[in-house]
Design a protein around this motif. Structure first.
Motif, mmCIF file in Angstrom:
data_model
loop_
_atom_site.group_PDB
_atom_site.id
_atom_site.type_symbol
_atom_site.label_atom_id
_atom_site.label_comp_id
_atom_site.label_asym_id
_atom_site.label_seq_id
_atom_site.Cartn_x
_atom_site.Cartn_y
_atom_site.Cartn_z
ATOM 1 N N ALA A 42 0.839 -1.203 0.000
ATOM 2 C CA ALA A 42 0.000 0.000 0.000
ATOM 3 C C ALA A 42 0.873 1.251 0.000
ATOM 4 O O ALA A 42 0.584 2.228 -0.707
ATOM 5 N N GLY A 43 1.952 1.218 0.761
ATOM 6 C CA GLY A 43 2.869 2.360 0.771
ATOM 7 C C GLY A 43 3.511 2.570 -0.583
ATOM 8 O O GLY A 43 3.643 3.698 -1.053
ATOM 9 N N SER A 44 3.891 1.474 -1.222
ATOM 10 C CA SER A 44 4.497 1.576 -2.557
ATOM 11 C C SER A 44 3.503 2.140 -3.566
ATOM 12 O O SER A 44 3.864 2.953 -4.416
ATOM 13 N N VAL A 45 2.260 1.698 -3.468
ATOM 14 C CA VAL A 45 1.228 2.207 -4.373
ATOM 15 C C VAL A 45 1.024 3.700 -4.141
ATOM 16 O O VAL A 45 0.914 4.481 -5.094
ATOM 17 N N ARG A 46 0.979 4.118 -2.874
ATOM 18 C CA ARG A 46 0.832 5.553 -2.568
ATOM 19 C C ARG A 46 2.008 6.346 -3.128
ATOM 20 O O ARG A 46 1.821 7.410 -3.716
ATOM 21 N N GLU A 47 3.215 5.824 -2.939
ATOM 22 C CA GLU A 47 4.398 6.518 -3.459
ATOM 23 C C GLU A 47 4.354 6.609 -4.977
ATOM 24 O O GLU A 47 4.652 7.655 -5.548
ATOM 25 N N ALA A 48 3.982 5.510 -5.621
ATOM 26 C CA ALA A 48 3.899 5.506 -7.083
ATOM 27 C C ALA A 48 2.850 6.498 -7.565
ATOM 28 O O ALA A 48 3.071 7.231 -8.538
ATOM 29 N N ARG A 49 1.712 6.526 -6.881
ATOM 30 C CA ARG A 49 0.659 7.468 -7.249
ATOM 31 C C ARG A 49 1.126 8.897 -7.062
ATOM 32 O O ARG A 49 0.918 9.759 -7.916
ATOM 33 N N ASP A 50 1.807 9.155 -5.949
ATOM 34 C CA ASP A 50 2.302 10.499 -5.681
ATOM 35 C C ASP A 50 3.360 10.922 -6.694
ATOM 36 O O ASP A 50 3.433 12.090 -7.069
ATOM 37 N N GLU A 51 4.180 9.963 -7.149
ATOM 38 C CA GLU A 51 5.184 10.277 -8.158
ATOM 39 C C GLU A 51 4.571 10.416 -9.544
ATOM 40 O O GLU A 51 5.025 11.213 -10.354
#
Length: 128
Positions: A42-51
């Motif tokens: 979930a953290g990786s998905v959030r980071e990817a979305r934010d990037e």
């Protein structure tokens, strides 16, 4: 003799309890590992979305700018064609005013040439 079966029963209960406790511990460890993996995902998905969001916004802005440039170029091109047509019309009108007889002869010759061309095309279709 009654002691032996009682002790065997107690030993069996202890083994069952121990096995159940080990299974419970394994389940809890698996749940913790799965939760940690999901949290990380979930953290990786959030980071990817934010990037990705700024990249997507920039791509959208660029596409919009290209579209606007295209619209502007089309508008300028159509205005140039309009201006050219008006200029040609003005020159033709001035020529007709300055040389009416010559203009009428040119128009008649052009009309005759077009009629001859249409006649030839019509005859070639009839033969084909």
């Amino acid at each position: 003799m009654t002691q032996l079966p009682q002790r065997t029963f107690e030993n069996s209960n202890g083994l069952v309890d121990h096995a159940a406790q080990a299974a419970d511990n394994a389940i809890k460890a698996t749940q913790r590992t799965a939760n940690e993996a999901l949290d990380g995902l979930a953290g990786s998905v959030r980071e990817a979305r934010d990037e990705a969001a700024p990249l997507f916004n920039r791509a959208t802005e660029q596409a919009s700018a290209y579209a606007q440039r295209g619209v502007n170029a089309l508008r300028e091109g159509s205005q140039a064609v309009r201006d050219s047509a008006v200029h040609a019309s003005d020159r033709t009108t001035m020529y007709i005013k300055d040389e009416p007889l010559k203009a009428m002869l040119i128009a008649a010759a052009t009309g005759a040439a077009l009629m001859a061309l249409v006649g030839m095309l019509g005859r070639s279709r009839d033969r084909g």
